[in-house]
Design a protein around this motif. Structure first.
Motif, mmCIF file in Angstrom:
data_model
loop_
_atom_site.group_PDB
_atom_site.id
_atom_site.type_symbol
_atom_site.label_atom_id
_atom_site.label_comp_id
_atom_site.label_asym_id
_atom_site.label_seq_id
_atom_site.Cartn_x
_atom_site.Cartn_y
_atom_site.Cartn_z
ATOM 1 N N SER A 164 12.746 16.034 0.407
ATOM 2 C CA SER A 164 11.429 15.467 0.144
ATOM 3 C C SER A 164 11.536 13.954 0.213
ATOM 4 O O SER A 164 12.488 13.367 -0.312
ATOM 5 C CB SER A 164 10.911 15.887 -1.239
ATOM 6 N N GLN A 165 10.577 13.337 0.881
ATOM 7 C CA GLN A 165 10.544 11.870 0.937
ATOM 8 C C GLN A 165 9.098 11.424 0.924
ATOM 9 O O GLN A 165 8.223 12.063 1.528
ATOM 10 C CB GLN A 165 11.236 11.340 2.193
ATOM 11 N N THR A 166 8.843 10.325 0.223
ATOM 12 C CA THR A 166 7.491 9.774 0.150
ATOM 13 C C THR A 166 7.493 8.344 0.671
ATOM 14 O O THR A 166 8.324 7.525 0.272
ATOM 15 C CB THR A 166 6.966 9.800 -1.298
ATOM 16 N N TRP A 167 6.545 8.068 1.569
ATOM 17 C CA TRP A 167 6.309 6.715 2.066
ATOM 18 C C TRP A 167 5.175 6.114 1.227
ATOM 19 O O TRP A 167 4.029 6.583 1.284
ATOM 20 C CB TRP A 167 5.874 6.746 3.527
ATOM 21 N N ARG A 168 5.484 5.107 0.425
ATOM 22 C CA ARG A 168 4.469 4.457 -0.420
ATOM 23 C C ARG A 168 4.393 2.984 -0.067
ATOM 24 O O ARG A 168 5.405 2.314 0.111
ATOM 25 C CB ARG A 168 4.823 4.575 -1.899
ATOM 26 N N ASN A 169 3.170 2.477 0.013
ATOM 27 C CA ASN A 169 2.989 1.061 0.287
ATOM 28 C C ASN A 169 1.619 0.650 -0.243
ATOM 29 O O ASN A 169 0.610 1.289 0.075
ATOM 30 C CB ASN A 169 3.076 0.781 1.792
ATOM 31 N N GLY A 170 1.593 -0.393 -1.061
ATOM 32 C CA GLY A 170 0.342 -0.875 -1.613
ATOM 33 C C GLY A 170 -0.123 -0.033 -2.797
ATOM 34 O O GLY A 170 0.496 0.951 -3.180
ATOM 35 N N ASP A 171 -1.249 -0.451 -3.356
ATOM 36 C CA ASP A 171 -1.815 0.222 -4.531
ATOM 37 C C ASP A 171 -2.779 1.295 -4.046
ATOM 38 O O ASP A 171 -3.993 1.077 -3.899
ATOM 39 C CB ASP A 171 -2.526 -0.795 -5.423
ATOM 40 N N VAL A 172 -2.236 2.485 -3.787
ATOM 41 C CA VAL A 172 -3.035 3.571 -3.222
ATOM 42 C C VAL A 172 -4.092 4.029 -4.226
ATOM 43 O O VAL A 172 -5.245 4.291 -3.863
ATOM 44 C CB VAL A 172 -2.131 4.744 -2.810
ATOM 45 N N ALA A 173 -3.705 4.146 -5.481
ATOM 46 C CA ALA A 173 -4.658 4.614 -6.493
ATOM 47 C C ALA A 173 -5.870 3.693 -6.571
ATOM 48 O O ALA A 173 -7.023 4.152 -6.649
ATOM 49 C CB ALA A 173 -3.967 4.723 -7.846
ATOM 50 N N ALA A 174 -5.627 2.393 -6.528
ATOM 51 C CA ALA A 174 -6.736 1.437 -6.588
ATOM 52 C C ALA A 174 -7.614 1.539 -5.348
ATOM 53 O O ALA A 174 -8.845 1.432 -5.427
ATOM 54 C CB ALA A 174 -6.187 0.018 -6.723
ATOM 55 N N ALA A 175 -6.985 1.752 -4.182
ATOM 56 C CA ALA A 175 -7.749 1.874 -2.941
ATOM 57 C C ALA A 175 -8.690 3.072 -2.993
ATOM 58 O O ALA A 175 -9.866 2.978 -2.613
ATOM 59 C CB ALA A 175 -6.799 1.990 -1.751
ATOM 60 N N PHE A 176 -8.192 4.186 -3.492
ATOM 61 C CA PHE A 176 -9.029 5.373 -3.559
ATOM 62 C C PHE A 176 -10.086 5.246 -4.654
ATOM 63 O O PHE A 176 -11.212 5.730 -4.508
ATOM 64 C CB PHE A 176 -8.169 6.622 -3.751
ATOM 65 N N ALA A 177 -9.745 4.568 -5.721
ATOM 66 C CA ALA A 177 -10.725 4.371 -6.791
ATOM 67 C C ALA A 177 -11.869 3.470 -6.333
ATOM 68 O O ALA A 177 -13.022 3.650 -6.757
ATOM 69 C CB ALA A 177 -10.043 3.778 -8.019
ATOM 70 N N VAL A 410 1.862 0.475 7.829
ATOM 71 C CA VAL A 410 2.010 0.661 6.392
ATOM 72 C C VAL A 410 3.200 1.557 6.066
ATOM 73 O O VAL A 410 3.736 1.507 4.950
ATOM 74 C CB VAL A 410 0.696 1.220 5.803
ATOM 75 N N THR A 411 3.659 2.367 7.038
ATOM 76 C CA THR A 411 4.851 3.188 6.819
ATOM 77 C C THR A 411 6.122 2.512 7.348
ATOM 78 O O THR A 411 7.183 3.139 7.375
ATOM 79 C CB THR A 411 4.692 4.563 7.484
ATOM 80 N N GLY A 412 6.003 1.260 7.802
ATOM 81 C CA GLY A 412 7.188 0.496 8.190
ATOM 82 C C GLY A 412 7.586 0.586 9.646
ATOM 83 O O GLY A 412 8.661 0.101 10.018
ATOM 84 N N GLN A 413 6.741 1.149 10.514
ATOM 85 C CA GLN A 413 7.066 1.242 11.937
ATOM 86 C C GLN A 413 6.614 -0.040 12.640
ATOM 87 O O GLN A 413 5.517 -0.544 12.368
ATOM 88 C CB GLN A 413 6.388 2.453 12.573
ATOM 89 N N VAL A 414 7.425 -0.530 13.565
ATOM 90 C CA VAL A 414 7.110 -1.780 14.255
ATOM 91 C C VAL A 414 6.686 -1.464 15.689
ATOM 92 O O VAL A 414 7.497 -1.119 16.538
ATOM 93 C CB VAL A 414 8.308 -2.746 14.247
ATOM 94 N N TYR A 415 5.377 -1.582 15.944
ATOM 95 C CA TYR A 415 4.832 -1.350 17.273
ATOM 96 C C TYR A 415 5.099 -2.575 18.155
ATOM 97 O O TYR A 415 4.915 -3.704 17.715
ATOM 98 C CB TYR A 415 3.327 -1.123 17.213
ATOM 99 N N ASP A 416 5.507 -2.332 19.394
ATOM 100 C CA ASP A 416 5.904 -3.442 20.256
ATOM 101 C C ASP A 416 4.725 -4.139 20.926
ATOM 102 O O ASP A 416 4.643 -5.363 20.957
ATOM 103 C CB ASP A 416 6.907 -2.975 21.313
ATOM 104 N N SER A 417 3.802 -3.381 21.495
ATOM 105 C CA SER A 417 2.666 -3.971 22.197
ATOM 106 C C SER A 417 1.580 -2.924 22.324
ATOM 107 O O SER A 417 1.847 -1.723 22.311
ATOM 108 C CB SER A 417 3.076 -4.467 23.600
ATOM 109 N N GLY A 418 0.339 -3.375 22.458
ATOM 110 C CA GLY A 418 -0.744 -2.419 22.598
ATOM 111 C C GLY A 418 -2.099 -3.086 22.656
ATOM 112 O O GLY A 418 -2.284 -4.202 22.170
ATOM 113 N N ASP A 419 -3.027 -2.395 23.280
ATOM 114 C CA ASP A 419 -4.426 -2.806 23.299
ATOM 115 C C ASP A 419 -5.249 -1.522 23.260
ATOM 116 O O ASP A 419 -5.724 -1.016 24.279
ATOM 117 C CB ASP A 419 -4.744 -3.620 24.553
#
Length: 773
Positions: A164-177, A410-419
């Motif tokens: 089991s692994q959880t990716w957490r970033n930022g104040d999720v509870a506050a965002a949903f509230a 937000v899960t830590g992945q680094v996208y190289d380029s995009g449009d």
């Protein structure tokens, strides 16, 4: 590094050079290799999903005509362990015996192997083996496996959870509230089978005089096969050669050895004779790793204007019990890729893997990418519905803007380029989106059930490294050796185009070698849409090194300063003096004779590169589907399917289009047709192609394909991947279109496959399981 020359073979549609031998029947697959004295293996398999072996009687089989040996778990007890990529911390890996000894944990697990002079004699003898079982409680469903009171498959674990692994970033509870609206969906991904045209197959031959083992195997990763088989058998890796001849499809399920591979290699060494095993289609459906199967509950928190504030998800993934090497990859990708193409400031995403008494689950074309894209794209459509927005506009509002690349999610992945907006806008323009919506409204006035759906996606590609060797032969022709291993992608064509451009020669002058561990220094393999970005990148860098050495030699031959010599098609010349020119053949002759070598250079004209970029490359795109649903039967007709993909620099547009068509077929298979089904006792109900529905030609529409081009800065070609895009993009676009079509009768979600029966029942029900507050 050196840039391509003016041959412009990169970007040119070119037919595959491989096709002539394949279409004329001269391709050689594993079963086409006939070695004198070759033996065949047949396996005795468990008829139970979970049972204790109480008796095993093999004497009658050992004395049967033509039988050379019968192996049981006692013979293979010291072999192992089987390889597993332990992506997750504290990941529990269950025992994985080559042949079961005390307990079987899935239907089809081998308990004995019969080796005989012919496959028919081996099967006849296998039927003489008597096995007695004491059935144990099966656990088939991943959610049931984690429920309180579920039977424990391995009691010492205390649960059925492997990781089991959880990716957490930022104040999720506050965002949903703080959200003006929260939308939620439960998505069940059905299990899928790869159904490669060529099932798994292996031939092994042991030479006692040199103690060398050669295996021919239908694999995507011959170097991994060599290393793992050597490790499991306890023999030096240098004494094992693995060859991937023509391979009839892989799709992620042929990236590492299975039990049967180990038994065949073990038998060849033990018996000092060639041994082969060719899977039947039923064995393939029963034992080759399945894909998908996860259950996910996702939520989006949104402002009233459609801005995403956060995402939460709980993902449960089945693993089987005999974990394959790639078992953890789909759960990992499913979670880390959930943000998709969007700016999402907070997240809490949990991914859990659970053992089940079923066939193993691992990588299958996409390996978690399709699952992640499907969940976020369904949530985006549900959010648009809840907020009264057009699905296009809510996506546009949340896209990662092009000026923010490289972008860390937000899960830590680094996208190289995009449009992403550019790709979507192009798709909408080509399909005539505004007019489609007008026509849909008019059709609904006449009682027709029509829908329009879209999906945007990202596709991470090119993880790891790859090797490439380029050698100019004495005659001036070129040999390119890649650690990538083709199974239908067209490596011999594409890589020849790359090397030809970098050396200023014609692709016909380049011979590409692959699939043989004896010909390359090491290799990674072909999976995860990595071949052009990594394999092509390695060859491009190697070709650049060869070209620079060739230029130094040419300068000495031409008696010119190095800065005055430039590469030209076919060789080198002095700047501004075209008659002062030297061809590759003359440069190669000098290199191998040790003549005209600059100080510090050694004889020869070759280079080997192990290329590992700073990170993955991220393809992306947008798919739009238009569907019509027959009210009386629930049958779905795809009326239009338009798809814009961006895979960076395209080396061969013809082969890219082929990859998109192949992925489209498998994406439609998941959306509308395919499903591996077990009953409550763990018995496989879809064990033949009479029961497992793969797409037929008439099931696959002709798509309109287009592209945008956003090169990656992470490899010398600017290339990204394309092999898995169809499985990522197509299912959510189709499902979004069908749900859009059924919205007037209250349908808000349907799980795949969208069979006519399922759709008809939903129409009668007039409601779906989506939850909104």
């Amino acid at each position: 590094m050196a840039e391509p020359q003016d041959g412009n073979y990169i970007g040119r549609p070119t037919k595959r050079v491989e096709d002539r031998r394949l279409l004329t029947g001269r391709g050689r697959y594993v079963d086409d290799f006939k070695l004198p004295g070759c033996l065949s293996v047949a396996f005795v398999r468990s008829p139970h999903a979970h049972a204790r072996i109480t008796a095993l009687r093999v004497d009658a089989a050992r004395s049967a005509p033509g039988v050379v040996a019968v192996f049981t778990g006692a013979d293979t007890a010291d072999l192992g362990p089987m390889p597993v990529n332990r992506v997750f911390r504290d990941m529990k890996v269950p025992p994985h015996p080559i042949l079961a000894r005390e307990t079987v944990y899935a239907l089809g697990v081998p308990v004995a192997a019969v080796v005989a002079e012919t496959p028919y004699l081996a099967r006849d003898a296998a039927e003489l083996i008597e096995v007695e079982y004491e059935p144990l409680p099966p656990v088939v469903d991943p959610e049931v496996a984690l429920a309180p009171g579920a039977p424990l498959i391995f009691s010492e674990w205390g649960s059925n959870q492997s990781f089991s692994q959880t990716w957490r970033n930022g104040d999720v509870a506050a965002a949903f509230a703080a959200a003006d609206r929260v939308v939620a969906l439960k998505v069940v991904q059905q299990r899928l089978a790869a159904v490669a045209l060529e099932p798994r197959a292996i031939l092994a031959d042991y030479e006692p005089a040199t103690e060398e083992l050669t295996i021919w195997t239908s694999t995507q990763a011959p170097f991994r096969m060599r290393a793992e088989i050597a490790n499991i058998l306890g023999v030096p890796e240098a004494k094992v050669r693995a060859v991937a001849p023509e391979v009839g499809g892989g799709f992620g399920v042929k990236t590492a050895p299975y039990r049967e591979d180990i038994v065949v290699a073990f038998a060849a060494v033990r018996l000092r004779r060639p041994v082969r095993w060719i899977s039947t289609r039923s064995e393939d459906l029963l034992t080759t790793n399945h894909g998908r199967g996860a259950v996910a509950q996702g939520e989006l928190a949104l402002r009233a204007d459609g801005t995403i504030l956060g995402v939460r998800a709980r993902i449960v993934c089945p693993l089987g019990t005999a974990l394959v090497n790639s078992a953890a990859m789909p759960p990992w990708n499913h979670a880390r890729l959930l943000p998709g193409a969007y700016v999402i400031p907070t997240c809490e995403v949990e991914s859990r893997g659970t053992v089940t008494t079923t066939a193993p689950v691992g990588a299958y074309r996409g390996a978690g990418r399709p699952e992640a894209a499907f969940l976020i794209e369904r949530l985006m459509d549900e959010a648009a519905r809840a907020l009264g927005m057009d699905p296009v506009e809510i996506r546009r509002k949340n896209f990662i803007p092009p000026e923010r690349f490289p972008y860390t999610t937000v899960t830590g992945q680094v996208y190289d380029s995009g449009d992403y907006e550019r790709a979507m806008n192009k798709a909408l323009t080509l399909v005539g989106y505004a007019e489609l919506r007008r026509k849909q409204a008019a059709a609904r006035q006449h009682g027709e059930i029509v829908g329009v759906g879209l999906a945007t996606y990202v596709e991470p590609c090119g993880m790891g490294w790859e090797s490439g060797s380029v050698r100019v032969e004495r005659t001036g022709t070129i040999t390119a050796v890649t650690g990538s291993s083709a199974h239908g992608q067209g490596h011999e064509t594409t890589f020849a185009q790359v090397v030809a451009d970098f050396l200023g020669v014609k692709p016909a002058d380049v011979v590409v070698r692959h699939g043989d561990t004896q010909s390359a220094p090491q290799g990674f393999g072909t999976f995860g849409s990595r071949s052009v970005a990594l394999g092509g990148g390695a060859l491009a860098k190697a070709a650049g090194e060869v070209r620079e050495k060739g230029r130094r030699i040419a300068a000495n031959l031409l008696e010119a300063a190095l800065d005055d010599v430039l590469p030209v098609p076919g060789g080198f010349q002095v700047i501004g003096v075209p008659e002062r020119r030297v061809a590759w053949k003359r440069v190669a002759e000098a290199a191998y004779k040790g003549q005209a070598l600059p100080r510090g250079d050694s004889p020869g004209l070759d280079a080997t590169v192990f290329f590992q970029p700073e990170g993955e490359v991220w393809s992306f795109g947008c798919c739009v589907a238009v569907v019509r649903v027959e009210r009386e039967t629930g049958a779905i007709r795809i009326e239009r399917l338009l798809w814009v993909d961006d895979c960076g620099t395209v080396v061969n547009p013809l082969l890219v289009e082929g990859q998109l068509h192949g992925g489209l077929a498998q994406g439609i298979g998941q959306a509308l047709l395919e499903q591996v089904v077990y009953d409550g006792n763990g018995q496989l109900l879809t064990g033949t192609l009479m029961d497992y529905a793969v797409p037929r030609a008439a099931d696959v529409p002709v798509p309109l394909l287009d592209k945008t081009t956003t090169p990656s800065p992470r490899n010398p070609l600017g290339a990204k991947g394309v092999g898995e895009a169809g499985c990522i993009a197509v299912p959510p676009a189709i499902v979004n279109a069908v749900v859009d079509a059924l919205a007037p009768v209250g349908i808000r979600h349907l799980d795949m496959p969208l069979t006519p029966e399922k759709v008809w029942k939903a129409i009668q029900r007039g409601r779906g399981p989506a939850l909104t507050r």
